[in-house]
Motif scaffolding. Structure first.
Motif, PDB file in Angstrom:
ATOM      1  N   TRP A 161       2.304   3.812 -10.854  1.00  0.00           N
ATOM      2  CA  TRP A 161       3.128   2.645 -10.390  1.00  0.00           C
ATOM      3  C   TRP A 161       4.471   3.001  -9.939  1.00  0.00           C
ATOM      4  N   GLN A 200       4.114  -0.538  -5.724  1.00  0.00           N
ATOM      5  CA  GLN A 200       2.766   0.035  -5.473  1.00  0.00           C
ATOM      6  C   GLN A 200       2.139   0.457  -6.582  1.00  0.00           C
ATOM      7  N   ARG A 244       0.935  -1.204   0.054  1.00  0.00           N
ATOM      8  CA  ARG A 244       0.010   0.007   0.073  1.00  0.00           C
ATOM      9  C   ARG A 244       0.899   1.281  -0.005  1.00  0.00           C
ATOM     10  N   PRO A 258      -1.502   2.268  -8.685  1.00  0.00           N
ATOM     11  CA  PRO A 258      -2.231   3.460  -8.583  1.00  0.00           C
ATOM     12  C   PRO A 258      -3.431   3.019  -7.720  1.00  0.00           C
ATOM     13  N   GLU A 259      -3.747   1.434  -7.784  1.00  0.00           N
ATOM     14  CA  GLU A 259      -5.199   1.179  -7.121  1.00  0.00           C
ATOM     15  C   GLU A 259      -4.701  -0.022  -6.064  1.00  0.00           C
ATOM     16  N   THR A 260      -3.688   0.163  -5.582  1.00  0.00           N
ATOM     17  CA  THR A 260      -3.285  -1.166  -4.714  1.00  0.00           C
ATOM     18  C   THR A 260      -4.530  -1.202  -3.766  1.00  0.00           C
ATOM     19  N   PRO A 261      -4.828  -2.558  -3.446  1.00  0.00           N
ATOM     20  CA  PRO A 261      -5.904  -2.904  -2.559  1.00  0.00           C
ATOM     21  C   PRO A 261      -5.538  -2.506  -1.065  1.00  0.00           C
TER      22      PRO A 261
END
Length: 138
Positions: free
Chosen positions: A116, A133, A89, A135-138
């Motif tokens: 990224w 990491q 994250r 852009p939309e890392t959960p």
């Protein structure tokens, strides 16, 4: 190699087989698995990985296992042949933690576009471990 009659460029799931893959694991062979386990635990548990009996759980359905072997060299001959990618994250927090361990950076954390961040460290036997990491890392 594609299965007979299958389009190797197809990205759609085969009817009846959708969602059958539930995880991914990698086993790292070493002549000193205990030392490697200690290093991976120190590197990844503070980032959220969890030790479970004989493997490191690094995400939902994702594990790293360790195997003591006498058919491998002490050091990886081609460390870039396969790389383990760990998505985090906060790559900068991961970087700070890994620096406290004195890791060797093959590629420093850098933004590569589209939100990224990529980086690569080397484990004690020469394998590459990428810390990413998105852009939309959960």
């Amino acid at each position: 190699m594609a299965a007979p009659g299958k389009n190797p460029d197809s990205t759609s799931a085969t009817p009846g087989n959708a969602d059958t893959i539930t995880g991914l694991g990698v086993i790292i062979g070493s002549t000193d698995s205990e030392a490697l386990i200690s290093w991976y635990r120190a590197a990844l548990e503070p980032l959220g990985a969890r030790w479970a009996e004989h493997l490191l759980i690094v995400g939902p359905g994702a594990i790293i296992g360790f195997d003591e072997r006498d058919d491998v060299a002490d050091k990886a001959a081609e460390p870039g042949r396969q790389m383990i990618n760990i998505t985090v994250r906060d790559v900068r927090a991961a970087e700070r933690h890994l620096n406290t361990l004195g890791v060797t950076w093959v590629r420093q954390v850098e933004e590569v576009g589209g939100g990224w961040f990529f980086s690569t460290i080397v484990d004690p036997v020469g394998n590459y471990l990428q810390i990413l990491q998105g852009p939309e890392t959960p």
